[in-house]
Write an enzyme that holds these catalytic residues in place. Structure first.
Site, PDB file in Angstrom:
ATOM      1  N   SER A  12      -8.474  -5.036  -0.797  1.00 22.36           N
ATOM      2  CA  SER A  12      -9.801  -4.688  -0.274  1.00 22.36           C
ATOM      3  C   SER A  12     -10.607  -3.827  -1.241  1.00 22.36           C
ATOM      4  CB  SER A  12      -9.680  -4.000   1.092  1.00 22.36           C
ATOM      5  OG  SER A  12      -8.940  -2.811   0.989  1.00 22.36           O
ATOM      6  N   ASN A  20       0.749  -5.093  -4.647  1.00 26.38           N
ATOM      7  CA  ASN A  20      -0.187  -4.060  -5.099  1.00 26.38           C
ATOM      8  C   ASN A  20      -0.415  -2.962  -4.058  1.00 26.38           C
ATOM      9  OD1 ASN A  20      -2.756  -3.052  -6.647  1.00 26.38           O
ATOM     10  ND2 ASN A  20      -3.448  -3.548  -4.564  1.00 26.38           N
ATOM     11  N   SER A  54       4.177   2.391 -11.468  1.00 26.80           N
ATOM     12  CA  SER A  54       3.310   3.477 -11.959  1.00 26.80           C
ATOM     13  C   SER A  54       4.027   4.222 -13.069  1.00 26.80           C
ATOM     14  CB  SER A  54       3.012   4.461 -10.824  1.00 26.80           C
ATOM     15  OG  SER A  54       2.430   5.643 -11.346  1.00 26.80           O
ATOM     16  N   TYR A  62       6.151   9.304  -3.814  1.00 22.17           N
ATOM     17  CA  TYR A  62       5.450   8.235  -4.547  1.00 22.17           C
ATOM     18  C   TYR A  62       6.253   7.813  -5.782  1.00 22.17           C
ATOM     19  CZ  TYR A  62       1.472   5.935  -6.901  1.00 22.17           C
ATOM     20  OH  TYR A  62       0.646   5.046  -7.523  1.00 22.17           O
ATOM     21  N   LYS A 100       7.887   4.152  -6.647  1.00 20.70           N
ATOM     22  CA  LYS A 100       7.495   3.379  -7.838  1.00 20.70           C
ATOM     23  C   LYS A 100       8.692   3.132  -8.754  1.00 20.70           C
ATOM     24  CE  LYS A 100       3.248   2.813  -6.648  1.00 20.70           C
ATOM     25  NZ  LYS A 100       2.722   1.477  -6.367  1.00 20.70           N
TER      26      LYS A 100
HETATM   27  P1  NDP Z   1      -6.568   2.188  -3.482  1.00 19.31           P
HETATM   28  O1  NDP Z   1      -6.181   3.313  -2.603  1.00 19.31           O
HETATM   29  O2  NDP Z   1      -7.913   2.169  -4.096  1.00 19.31           O
HETATM   30  O3  NDP Z   1      -6.334   0.782  -2.702  1.00 19.31           O
HETATM   31  C1  NDP Z   1      -5.130   0.554  -2.029  1.00 19.31           C
HETATM   32  C2  NDP Z   1      -5.185  -0.811  -1.373  1.00 19.31           C
HETATM   33  O4  NDP Z   1      -3.939  -1.018  -0.653  1.00 19.31           O
HETATM   34  C3  NDP Z   1      -6.301  -0.943  -0.377  1.00 19.31           C
HETATM   35  O5  NDP Z   1      -6.796  -2.267  -0.412  1.00 19.31           O
HETATM   36  C4  NDP Z   1      -5.604  -0.676   0.949  1.00 19.31           C
HETATM   37  O6  NDP Z   1      -6.303  -1.305   2.026  1.00 19.31           O
HETATM   38  C5  NDP Z   1      -4.256  -1.333   0.712  1.00 19.31           C
HETATM   39  N1  NDP Z   1      -3.166  -0.837   1.566  1.00 19.31           N
HETATM   40  C6  NDP Z   1      -2.757   0.430   1.727  1.00 19.31           C
HETATM   41  N2  NDP Z   1      -1.731   0.476   2.601  1.00 19.31           N
HETATM   42  C7  NDP Z   1      -1.498  -0.800   2.988  1.00 19.31           C
HETATM   43  C8  NDP Z   1      -0.569  -1.414   3.870  1.00 19.31           C
HETATM   44  N3  NDP Z   1       0.352  -0.689   4.540  1.00 19.31           N
HETATM   45  N4  NDP Z   1      -0.617  -2.747   4.036  1.00 19.31           N
HETATM   46  C9  NDP Z   1      -1.524  -3.492   3.382  1.00 19.31           C
HETATM   47  N5  NDP Z   1      -2.432  -2.982   2.524  1.00 19.31           N
HETATM   48  C10 NDP Z   1      -2.421  -1.647   2.341  1.00 19.31           C
HETATM   49  O7  NDP Z   1      -5.409   2.148  -4.600  1.00 19.31           O
HETATM   50  P2  NDP Z   1      -5.476   1.701  -6.139  1.00 19.31           P
HETATM   51  O8  NDP Z   1      -6.300   0.485  -6.284  1.00 19.31           O
HETATM   52  O9  NDP Z   1      -5.748   2.886  -6.956  1.00 19.31           O
HETATM   53  O10 NDP Z   1      -3.934   1.331  -6.375  1.00 19.31           O
HETATM   54  C11 NDP Z   1      -3.416   0.024  -6.230  1.00 19.31           C
HETATM   55  C12 NDP Z   1      -1.946   0.054  -6.618  1.00 19.31           C
HETATM   56  O11 NDP Z   1      -1.809   0.552  -7.953  1.00 19.31           O
HETATM   57  C13 NDP Z   1      -1.098   0.976  -5.731  1.00 19.31           C
HETATM   58  O12 NDP Z   1       0.174   0.416  -5.546  1.00 19.31           O
HETATM   59  C14 NDP Z   1      -1.003   2.233  -6.561  1.00 19.31           C
HETATM   60  O13 NDP Z   1       0.131   2.972  -6.230  1.00 19.31           O
HETATM   61  C15 NDP Z   1      -0.916   1.655  -7.962  1.00 19.31           C
HETATM   62  N6  NDP Z   1      -1.286   2.576  -9.008  1.00 19.31           N
HETATM   63  C16 NDP Z   1      -2.547   3.133  -9.048  1.00 19.31           C
HETATM   64  C17 NDP Z   1      -2.862   4.005 -10.073  1.00 19.31           C
HETATM   65  C18 NDP Z   1      -4.199   4.642 -10.189  1.00 19.31           C
HETATM   66  O14 NDP Z   1      -4.367   5.480 -11.100  1.00 19.31           O
HETATM   67  N7  NDP Z   1      -5.185   4.308  -9.371  1.00 19.31           N
HETATM   68  C19 NDP Z   1      -1.876   4.371 -11.103  1.00 19.31           C
HETATM   69  C20 NDP Z   1      -0.609   3.725 -10.963  1.00 19.31           C
HETATM   70  C21 NDP Z   1      -0.342   2.864  -9.957  1.00 19.31           C
HETATM   71  P3  NDP Z   1      -6.565  -0.537   3.436  1.00 19.31           P
HETATM   72  O15 NDP Z   1      -7.146   0.791   3.111  1.00 19.31           O
HETATM   73  O16 NDP Z   1      -7.426  -1.449   4.204  1.00 19.31           O
HETATM   74  O17 NDP Z   1      -5.201  -0.433   4.030  1.00 19.31           O
END
Ligand code: NDP
Length: 245
Positions: free
Chosen positions: A12, A88, A140, A153, A157
């Site tokens: 999303s 993701n 991560s 976290y 990871k």
């Molecule tokens: P965001 O918080 O921006 O987005 C997270 C997404 O995951 C949203 O679409 C959210 O949708 C969805 N989500 C969360 N919980 C659930 C669930 N239980 N079931 C289904 N969907 C879920 O995160 P990022 O884009 O920053 O991160 C994406 C991935 O990359 C994650 O795994 C994060 O740990 C990893 N990552 C990010 C880093 C960063 O610096 N940003 C660094 C290293 C890794 P909704 O809110 O509708 O649930």
């Protein structure tokens, strides 16, 4: 001939949304999921459709087995195949270990690690039938190096890396690869909460001297999802500006 199908959890916003659109540019039909952001997920779907592929978003909490089995049953009915799975979806519930509640620990493990297990298990059932698949999990840099305030976290990871290697060993002979991408600090909602002081301190530890963008991660995912990466499995590709060296 119908397109190949990529399933991206948590599409999303942030990295997940960009992975969806970059895979759509590569010609994959896209299925994504979310828990709360229905409208945002529909925007991702629209972006993908504008690129000429089929795209759908469904509500599915990856930490809940019944949600995940229902999600993949729907995909099976609609497409009959999954070629690429990108685990993701992820959350943070940061705190120092001494103050961290059992609930905060469990929530993060259930979403980030158990969710990836449940999705990989369901996707691989379809991949085994076609003897082809790419499972890519977003780990991560803190799963490699650890981070104060993130025992839950970083454990989730690091767990994804162990799980990736085990899946690679279990399914490698069936045409299915499993790899992890380990981003450093990427500019999304997840990192927007960090103060300028924290960001400045982070930058001093990044050889590339810049925070990353979702595109940086998505391009690595597209490579691992491609035919060209067919002999790469069980690997962790760091996309972190050199941070984990
Ligand atoms: P965001 O918080 O921006 O987005 C997270 C997404 O995951 C949203 O679409 C959210 O949708 C969805 N989500 C969360 N919980 C659930 C669930 N239980 N079931 C289904 N969907 C879920 O995160 P990022 O884009 O920053 O991160 C994406 C991935 O990359 C994650 O795994 C994060 O740990 C990893 N990552 C990010 C880093 C960063 O610096 N940003 C660094 C290293 C890794 P909704 O809110 O509708 O649930």
């Amino acid at each position: 001939m119908s397109n190949r199908v990529a399933v991206v959890t948590g599409g999303s916003r942030g990295i997940g949304r960009t992975i969806c659109t970059e895979l759509a540019k590569c010609g994959f039909d896209i299925v994504t999921c979310y828990t709360r952001g229905a409208q945002a997920a529909e925007e991702t779907v629209s972006c993908c459709r504008e690129l000429g592929v089929e795209a759908y978003a469904y509500q599915c909490d990856v930490s809940k087995e019944e949600d995940v089995t229902g999600f993949f049953a729907r995909i099976k009915e609609q497409f009959g195949r999954v070629d690429v799975l990108v685990n993701n979806a992820g959350i943070t519930r940061d705190d120092l270990m001494l103050k961290m509640s059992e609930e905060a620990f469990a929530q993060v493990i259930d979403t980030n690690l158990k969710g990836a297990f449940l999705c990989s298990r369901e996707a691989s059932k379809m991949m085994l039938k076609s003897k082809y698949g790419r499972i890519i999990s977003i780990s991560s840099v803190v799963g490699i190096n650890g981070n104060a305030g993130q025992v839950n976290y970083s454990a989730s990871k690091a767990g994804l890396i162990g799980m990736t290697k085990s899946i690679a060993k279990e399914l490698g002979g069936k045409g299915i690869t499993a790899n992890a991408v380990a981003p450093g600090f990427i500019q999304t909602d997840m990192t927007a909460v960090l103060s300028d002081d924290v960001k400045k301190a982070l930058l001093s530890n990044i050889p590339r001297k810049a925070l990353g963008n979702p595109e940086d991660v998505a391009h690595a995912v597209c490579f691992l999802a491609s035919e060209a990466a067919g002999y790469i499995t069980g690997q962790v590709l760091a996309v972190d500006g050199g941070m984990s060296m």
